[in-house]
Write a protein that holds these residues in place. Structure first.
Motif, PDB file in Angstrom:
ATOM      1  N   LYS A   1     -10.264   9.159   0.341  1.00  0.00           N
ATOM      2  CA  LYS A   1     -10.830  10.020  -0.704  1.00  0.00           C
ATOM      3  C   LYS A   1     -11.261  11.379  -0.158  1.00  0.00           C
ATOM      4  O   LYS A   1     -11.002  12.423  -0.776  1.00  0.00           O
ATOM      5  CB  LYS A   1     -12.033   9.300  -1.354  1.00  0.00           C
ATOM      6  CG  LYS A   1     -12.622   9.994  -2.591  1.00  0.00           C
ATOM      7  CD  LYS A   1     -11.724   9.792  -3.805  1.00  0.00           C
ATOM      8  CE  LYS A   1     -12.165  10.616  -5.003  1.00  0.00           C
ATOM      9  NZ  LYS A   1     -12.857   9.841  -6.014  1.00  0.00           N
TER      10      LYS A   1
ATOM     11  N   ASN B   1      -2.251   4.620 -12.858  1.00  0.00           N
ATOM     12  CA  ASN B   1      -2.571   3.282 -13.365  1.00  0.00           C
ATOM     13  C   ASN B   1      -1.738   2.939 -14.595  1.00  0.00           C
ATOM     14  O   ASN B   1      -1.342   1.789 -14.788  1.00  0.00           O
ATOM     15  CB  ASN B   1      -4.068   3.181 -13.671  1.00  0.00           C
ATOM     16  CG  ASN B   1      -4.862   3.005 -12.383  1.00  0.00           C
ATOM     17  OD1 ASN B   1      -4.488   2.223 -11.517  1.00  0.00           O
ATOM     18  ND2 ASN B   1      -5.935   3.775 -12.238  1.00  0.00           N
TER      19      ASN B   1
ATOM     20  N   SER C   1      -5.002   9.704 -11.172  1.00  0.00           N
ATOM     21  CA  SER C   1      -5.341   8.279 -11.065  1.00  0.00           C
ATOM     22  C   SER C   1      -5.020   7.555 -12.363  1.00  0.00           C
ATOM     23  O   SER C   1      -4.448   6.457 -12.359  1.00  0.00           O
ATOM     24  CB  SER C   1      -6.826   8.102 -10.741  1.00  0.00           C
ATOM     25  OG  SER C   1      -7.137   8.761  -9.546  1.00  0.00           O
TER      26      SER C   1
ATOM     27  N   ASP D   1       0.783  -1.228   0.000  1.00  0.00           N
ATOM     28  CA  ASP D   1       0.000   0.000   0.000  1.00  0.00           C
ATOM     29  C   ASP D   1       0.816   1.281   0.000  1.00  0.00           C
ATOM     30  O   ASP D   1       0.498   2.227  -0.694  1.00  0.00           O
ATOM     31  CB  ASP D   1      -0.985   0.037   1.179  1.00  0.00           C
ATOM     32  CG  ASP D   1      -2.255  -0.722   0.825  1.00  0.00           C
ATOM     33  OD1 ASP D   1      -2.317  -1.240  -0.302  1.00  0.00           O
ATOM     34  OD2 ASP D   1      -3.154  -0.798   1.661  1.00  0.00           O
TER      35      ASP D   1
ATOM     36  N   LEU E   1      -2.332   6.244  -5.405  1.00  0.00           N
ATOM     37  CA  LEU E   1      -3.559   5.530  -5.774  1.00  0.00           C
ATOM     38  C   LEU E   1      -4.285   4.961  -4.552  1.00  0.00           C
ATOM     39  O   LEU E   1      -5.507   5.062  -4.432  1.00  0.00           O
ATOM     40  CB  LEU E   1      -3.248   4.403  -6.769  1.00  0.00           C
ATOM     41  CG  LEU E   1      -2.702   4.854  -8.134  1.00  0.00           C
ATOM     42  CD1 LEU E   1      -2.310   3.653  -8.980  1.00  0.00           C
ATOM     43  CD2 LEU E   1      -3.713   5.727  -8.875  1.00  0.00           C
ATOM     44  N   THR E   2      -3.515   4.376  -3.609  1.00  0.00           N
ATOM     45  CA  THR E   2      -4.181   3.733  -2.464  1.00  0.00           C
ATOM     46  C   THR E   2      -4.731   4.765  -1.487  1.00  0.00           C
ATOM     47  O   THR E   2      -5.756   4.519  -0.855  1.00  0.00           O
ATOM     48  CB  THR E   2      -3.231   2.770  -1.720  1.00  0.00           C
ATOM     49  OG1 THR E   2      -2.063   3.478  -1.336  1.00  0.00           O
ATOM     50  CG2 THR E   2      -2.871   1.581  -2.567  1.00  0.00           C
ATOM     51  N   THR E   3      -4.072   5.919  -1.377  1.00  0.00           N
ATOM     52  CA  THR E   3      -4.633   6.926  -0.467  1.00  0.00           C
ATOM     53  C   THR E   3      -5.856   7.605  -1.097  1.00  0.00           C
ATOM     54  O   THR E   3      -6.775   7.977  -0.379  1.00  0.00           O
ATOM     55  CB  THR E   3      -3.598   7.981  -0.006  1.00  0.00           C
ATOM     56  OG1 THR E   3      -2.938   8.536  -1.142  1.00  0.00           O
ATOM     57  CG2 THR E   3      -2.582   7.373   0.933  1.00  0.00           C
ATOM     58  N   ILE E   4      -5.846   7.722  -2.427  1.00  0.00           N
ATOM     59  CA  ILE E   4      -7.065   8.253  -3.076  1.00  0.00           C
ATOM     60  C   ILE E   4      -8.215   7.263  -2.827  1.00  0.00           C
ATOM     61  O   ILE E   4      -9.341   7.651  -2.556  1.00  0.00           O
ATOM     62  CB  ILE E   4      -6.849   8.498  -4.587  1.00  0.00           C
ATOM     63  CG1 ILE E   4      -5.935   9.714  -4.799  1.00  0.00           C
ATOM     64  CG2 ILE E   4      -8.190   8.738  -5.307  1.00  0.00           C
ATOM     65  CD1 ILE E   4      -5.584  10.019  -6.245  1.00  0.00           C
ATOM     66  N   GLU E   5      -7.874   5.974  -2.840  1.00  0.00           N
ATOM     67  CA  GLU E   5      -8.904   4.954  -2.607  1.00  0.00           C
ATOM     68  C   GLU E   5      -9.395   4.963  -1.150  1.00  0.00           C
ATOM     69  O   GLU E   5     -10.595   4.971  -0.883  1.00  0.00           O
ATOM     70  CB  GLU E   5      -8.321   3.575  -2.963  1.00  0.00           C
ATOM     71  CG  GLU E   5      -9.330   2.445  -2.885  1.00  0.00           C
ATOM     72  CD  GLU E   5      -8.664   1.072  -3.024  1.00  0.00           C
ATOM     73  OE1 GLU E   5      -9.250   0.094  -2.540  1.00  0.00           O
ATOM     74  OE2 GLU E   5      -7.543   1.002  -3.597  1.00  0.00           O
ATOM     75  N   HIS E   6      -8.437   4.982  -0.195  1.00  0.00           N
ATOM     76  CA  HIS E   6      -8.815   4.834   1.217  1.00  0.00           C
ATOM     77  C   HIS E   6      -9.121   6.147   1.935  1.00  0.00           C
ATOM     78  O   HIS E   6      -9.764   6.146   2.981  1.00  0.00           O
ATOM     79  CB  HIS E   6      -7.705   4.118   1.992  1.00  0.00           C
ATOM     80  CG  HIS E   6      -7.463   2.706   1.544  1.00  0.00           C
ATOM     81  ND1 HIS E   6      -8.411   1.720   1.666  1.00  0.00           N
ATOM     82  CD2 HIS E   6      -6.387   2.127   0.953  1.00  0.00           C
ATOM     83  CE1 HIS E   6      -7.924   0.585   1.179  1.00  0.00           C
ATOM     84  NE2 HIS E   6      -6.698   0.807   0.742  1.00  0.00           N
TER      85      HIS E   6
END
Lengths: 126, 148
Positions: free
Chosen positions: A117, A91, A87, A22, A110-115
């Protein structure tokens, strides 16, 4: 308030293999909710820009543009479109960078945008 | 013959010896003189641009003059959250120079570095490669005193 990031320490010294990447390298970096996660990730993005060797374009350019976009977000100057752009950039880097550095560089973003947001959304100008 | 020419000549027949040559030159001067890059290009039979590229790619090589004591402040994420920014301000004020600059007396140079692997006790600085941990605005002057 930030959502919790699901890194599970199952046994002593053993980290959930699905989440180990992560923040990039398996290092555990503990932050409480008073920290600005967007600021921290901006700093990590700068690290990768510095470490990129420059051999392949997606990493050389990608880490630079990613750091630029993170600064823009942190400074409250970004739009929804910039979030989508970073993003998409991330990717692409995961798929086309030649080595592990470039492939791992976008993971913290990417993972901080996911977790987290919401932490990103609140940085957008009202 | 200049010092750097003599140093470079020791490595010129070694494959990839330019890096060892730069290390030796930097050990001698504390930095790599601009003219040493030109001399290395000639000795290792490569364009000057390539020799310059090698000298500037690695963070630990520095082309151009710098101070006798090189202070590097870690600005990676763990030091960043531990207040490296404050430390930068304190050191700049203490020495009267900005990051990247050298004091007029040639004693100190301030540089940034990425992680030096001492994240258990941040923020961290190194002086001439020696790490100092838990550096704060309060104890930094005492550390500098060792080198004044």
């Amino acid at each position: 308030m930030a959502q919790e990031m699901r890194i599970v320490l199952r046994n002593y010294g053993k980290i959930d293999p699905l989440k180990i990447e992560d923040l990039g390298s398996g290092a555990v970096f503990v932050l409480d909710e008073t920290r600005d996660i967007v600021d921290v990730v901006t700093r990590i993005a700068k690290f990768f820009e510095h470490e990129s060797c420059g051999k392949c374009t997606p990493c050389r350019e990608g880490t630079k543009r990613m750091h630029e976009l993170m600064k823009k977000i942190r400074n409250g100057l970004a739009t929804e479109a910039d979030l989508a752009l970073i993003s998409s950039l991330g990717n692409n880097m995961k798929k086309i960078c030649l080595c592990g550095l470039g492939q791992a560089a976008p993971i913290p973003v990417l993972t901080t945008i996911e977790h987290f947001k919401n932490d990103y959304i609140t940085k957008l100008p009202a | 013959m200049s010092d750097y020419q003599e140093i470079i000549n020791r490595y010129k027949d070694m494959r990839g010896g330019i890096i060892q040559a730069y290390h030796a030159v930097q050990d001698h001067y504390g930095y790599i003189p601009e003219e040493a890059v030109t001399a290395a290009a000639k000795a290792f039979k490569m364009p000057k641009a390539q020799a310059y590229g090698v000298a500037t790619f690695y963070s630990y090589f520095k082309v151009g003059k710098r101070g006798r004591n090189v202070i590097r402040i870690c600005e990676s994420a763990p030091c960043h959250v531990a207040g490296a920014d404050e430390l930068v301000k304190t050191l700049e004020k203490e020495l009267g120079i900005k990051m990247g600059e050298t004091t007029v007396d040639g004693r100190f140079t301030l540089e940034f570095t990425e992680c030096v692997g001492q994240c258990q006790s941040t923020p961290v600085i190194t002086i001439n490669g020696k790490p100092y941990a838990n550096v704060t605005a309060d104890n930094v002057a005492a550390i500098l005193a060792e080198y004044r």
